[in-house]
Design a protein around this motif. Structure first.
Motif, PDB file in Angstrom:
ATOM      1  N   VAL A  17       0.838  -1.194   0.000  1.00 59.29           N
ATOM      2  CA  VAL A  17       0.000   0.000   0.000  1.00 59.29           C
ATOM      3  C   VAL A  17       0.876   1.249   0.000  1.00 59.29           C
ATOM      4  N   ALA A  18       1.937   1.217   0.785  1.00 56.60           N
ATOM      5  CA  ALA A  18       2.859   2.354   0.825  1.00 56.60           C
ATOM      6  C   ALA A  18       3.471   2.623  -0.544  1.00 56.60           C
ATOM      7  N   ASP A 189      -4.415  -5.187  -5.203  1.00 55.95           N
ATOM      8  CA  ASP A 189      -5.803  -4.733  -5.269  1.00 55.95           C
ATOM      9  C   ASP A 189      -6.210  -4.031  -3.978  1.00 55.95           C
ATOM     10  N   VAL A 190      -5.679  -4.483  -2.850  1.00 57.55           N
ATOM     11  CA  VAL A 190      -5.918  -3.765  -1.591  1.00 57.55           C
ATOM     12  C   VAL A 190      -5.392  -2.338  -1.712  1.00 57.55           C
ATOM     13  N   ALA A 191      -4.197  -2.214  -2.261  1.00 53.46           N
ATOM     14  CA  ALA A 191      -3.607  -0.884  -2.439  1.00 53.46           C
ATOM     15  C   ALA A 191      -4.473  -0.021  -3.353  1.00 53.46           C
ATOM     16  N   GLN A 192      -4.980  -0.620  -4.425  1.00 49.06           N
ATOM     17  CA  GLN A 192      -5.859   0.129  -5.321  1.00 49.06           C
ATOM     18  C   GLN A 192      -7.091   0.641  -4.585  1.00 49.06           C
ATOM     19  N   ALA A 193      -7.683  -0.218  -3.743  1.00 49.55           N
ATOM     20  CA  ALA A 193      -8.895   0.159  -3.015  1.00 49.55           C
ATOM     21  C   ALA A 193      -8.642   1.353  -2.102  1.00 49.55           C
ATOM     22  N   PHE A 194      -7.512   1.340  -1.394  1.00 50.94           N
ATOM     23  CA  PHE A 194      -7.219   2.460  -0.502  1.00 50.94           C
ATOM     24  C   PHE A 194      -6.939   3.735  -1.292  1.00 50.94           C
ATOM     25  N   ALA A 195      -6.262   3.604  -2.420  1.00 53.33           N
ATOM     26  CA  ALA A 195      -6.005   4.781  -3.250  1.00 53.33           C
ATOM     27  C   ALA A 195      -7.313   5.392  -3.727  1.00 53.33           C
ATOM     28  N   ARG A 196      -8.250   4.562  -4.129  1.00 60.03           N
ATOM     29  CA  ARG A 196      -9.541   5.067  -4.584  1.00 60.03           C
ATOM     30  C   ARG A 196     -10.351   5.651  -3.431  1.00 60.03           C
ATOM     31  N   ALA A 200     -12.681   9.127  -3.085  1.00 60.29           N
ATOM     32  CA  ALA A 200     -14.117   8.919  -3.263  1.00 60.29           C
ATOM     33  C   ALA A 200     -14.941   9.895  -2.426  1.00 60.29           C
ATOM     34  N   GLN A 201     -16.092  10.259  -2.945  1.00 56.35           N
ATOM     35  CA  GLN A 201     -17.024  11.100  -2.208  1.00 56.35           C
ATOM     36  C   GLN A 201     -17.907  10.212  -1.343  1.00 56.35           C
ATOM     37  N   LEU A 202     -17.744  10.299  -0.052  1.00 52.10           N
ATOM     38  CA  LEU A 202     -18.501   9.481   0.887  1.00 52.10           C
ATOM     39  C   LEU A 202     -19.337  10.392   1.777  1.00 52.10           C
ATOM     40  N   ARG A 203     -20.638  10.143   1.849  1.00 49.39           N
ATOM     41  CA  ARG A 203     -21.556  11.004   2.588  1.00 49.39           C
ATOM     42  C   ARG A 203     -21.788  10.554   4.028  1.00 49.39           C
ATOM     43  N   GLN A 204     -21.276   9.375   4.362  1.00 48.58           N
ATOM     44  CA  GLN A 204     -21.387   8.848   5.716  1.00 48.58           C
ATOM     45  C   GLN A 204     -20.270   7.835   5.924  1.00 48.58           C
ATOM     46  N   PHE A 205     -20.099   7.407   7.180  1.00 46.00           N
ATOM     47  CA  PHE A 205     -19.118   6.354   7.430  1.00 46.00           C
ATOM     48  C   PHE A 205     -19.511   5.117   6.638  1.00 46.00           C
ATOM     49  N   GLU A 206     -18.530   4.487   6.022  1.00 45.65           N
ATOM     50  CA  GLU A 206     -18.782   3.280   5.248  1.00 45.65           C
ATOM     51  C   GLU A 206     -17.806   2.178   5.655  1.00 45.65           C
ATOM     52  N   ALA A 207     -18.333   0.970   5.801  1.00 44.61           N
ATOM     53  CA  ALA A 207     -17.506  -0.234   5.909  1.00 44.61           C
ATOM     54  C   ALA A 207     -17.628  -0.958   4.582  1.00 44.61           C
ATOM     55  N   LEU A 208     -16.494  -1.318   3.983  1.00 41.97           N
ATOM     56  CA  LEU A 208     -16.490  -1.828   2.616  1.00 41.97           C
ATOM     57  C   LEU A 208     -15.655  -3.098   2.495  1.00 41.97           C
ATOM     58  N   ASN A 209     -16.235  -4.130   1.908  1.00 40.06           N
ATOM     59  CA  ASN A 209     -15.472  -5.344   1.617  1.00 40.06           C
ATOM     60  C   ASN A 209     -14.494  -5.084   0.479  1.00 40.06           C
ATOM     61  N   VAL A 210     -13.283  -5.598   0.631  1.00 42.02           N
ATOM     62  CA  VAL A 210     -12.277  -5.518  -0.427  1.00 42.02           C
ATOM     63  C   VAL A 210     -11.738  -6.930  -0.643  1.00 42.02           C
ATOM     64  N   TYR A 269     -13.790   0.755  -7.233  1.00 44.05           N
ATOM     65  CA  TYR A 269     -12.825  -0.331  -7.071  1.00 44.05           C
ATOM     66  C   TYR A 269     -13.046  -1.397  -8.135  1.00 44.05           C
ATOM     67  N   ARG A 270     -11.970  -1.788  -8.802  1.00 43.40           N
ATOM     68  CA  ARG A 270     -12.023  -2.812  -9.826  1.00 43.40           C
ATOM     69  C   ARG A 270     -10.878  -3.802  -9.614  1.00 43.40           C
ATOM     70  N   PRO A 271     -11.145  -4.931  -8.961  1.00 49.07           N
ATOM     71  CA  PRO A 271     -10.077  -5.915  -8.738  1.00 49.07           C
ATOM     72  C   PRO A 271      -9.454  -6.363 -10.053  1.00 49.07           C
ATOM     73  N   GLN A 272      -8.139  -6.429 -10.082  1.00 45.12           N
ATOM     74  CA  GLN A 272      -7.408  -6.747 -11.304  1.00 45.12           C
ATOM     75  C   GLN A 272      -6.701  -8.100 -11.257  1.00 45.12           C
TER      76      GLN A 272
END
Length: 291
Positions: A17-18, A189-196, A200-210, A269-272
């Motif tokens: 991720v770093a 793909d984890v790194a991609q998810a965090f970068a996105r 991202a525009q988030l209107r509330q706290f979100e928990a997201l599966n990756v 997020y688009r897993p590759q």
């Protein structure tokens, strides 16, 4: 963007991720161990508000990976888990808000679903974020507690989210390949998810599966549990052929499927990286993602 990343020397996911974020942003790495992307070697359990303020200067977002993980259950006490995964997260959240940080992303885990992933009706569990977590151990408990801290901290000016990523560490090749179908993910793909998630525009706290994309459908759950090879032949014949070529056995049953539609919708997020990269790591390009 200047991003403070804790756990930046992590050998499995943190360093990946770093590396990914460093190509996009100014990364300030913090870890108890030295590493290529770690500017500050420090133990987060010993850091005071003043210690954090110094390191948060000019930081716009925090990505918080530093934690005790599932394997530490046999080597660390409950109080150590609480001190690392909950108390240190709370102090970092407070310091980040006071320093004007705009976004806080918590590295969580699909492990938090715990007992809720145990089939009770002879069918695989379709694991979306609507599944109510049922913590099974201290790791799950402390990750959920850290998520709750982030949920309570959310404001329109301090956006928080928890990314629950699935298994991403080295395992025997047959397992890794199979897990990429329903309960595993590549660290890239984890790194991609965090970068996105940083954008991202988030209107509330979100928990997201990756996790990796799955070829399975919710209607497959009963058959997956009763006769996984038949479903694999239907949904992923190339993997079945690859296993047959190597004389590897297919699992008789599959008990869960992680679903990433929410991360796809909210983060883009688009897993590759799927099972093919496990068996053929030299592939020049990843397969197109399954949408």
């Amino acid at each position: 963007m200047r991003v403070l990343l804790t756990g930046s020397s992590g050998p499995k996911v943190g360093s990946m991720v770093a590396k990914h974020l460093a190509a996009l942003h100014d990364v300030v790495g913090v870890d108890a161990a030295a590493g290529n992307f770690t500017r500050h070697v420090a133990d987060i359990t010993e850091m005071t508000d003043g210690d954090w303020r110094y390191r948060l200067e000019g930081v716009e977002a925090v990505v918080h990976f530093a934690a005790l993980h599932a394997p530490h259950r046999t080597t660390h006490t409950r109080s150590e888990f609480m001190r690392t995964n909950v108390d240190a997260t709370s102090r970092l959240l407070d310091a980040a808000r006071r320093c004007g940080v705009k976004r806080f992303l918590l590295a969580s885990s699909t492990s938090v679903y715990g007992r809720a992933m145990r089939p009770t009706r002879n069918e695989a569990i379709w694991v979306t974020e609507k599944l109510e977590p049922d913590a099974e151990d201290i790791y799950d408990e402390t990750k959920l507690a850290a998520e709750q801290l982030c949920r309570e901290a959310f404001t329109t000016e301090f956006v928080t989210a928890a990314l629950r990523f699935s298994r991403s560490f080295p395992e025997p090749l047959p397992l890794m390949a199979l897990y990429r179908l329903y309960r595993g993910v590549d660290a890239r793909d984890v790194a991609q998810a965090f970068a996105r998630a940083l954008e991202a525009q988030l209107r509330q706290f979100e928990a997201l599966n990756v996790s990796a994309s799955t070829p399975f459908r919710q209607g497959d759950c009963q058959a997956l549990y009763a006769d996984a090879p038949a479903v694999l032949q239907q949904r992923c014949p190339a993997l079945v052929a690859a296993f047959a070529k190597r004389r590897w056995e297919l699992p008789p049953s599959i008990d869960r499927v992680y679903v990433v539609e929410k991360a796809t919708d909210l983060l883009g997020y688009r897993p590759q990286y799927d099972w093919r990269q496990v068996l053929e790591p030299g592939l020049a390009r990843p397969r197109a993602p399954v949408v």
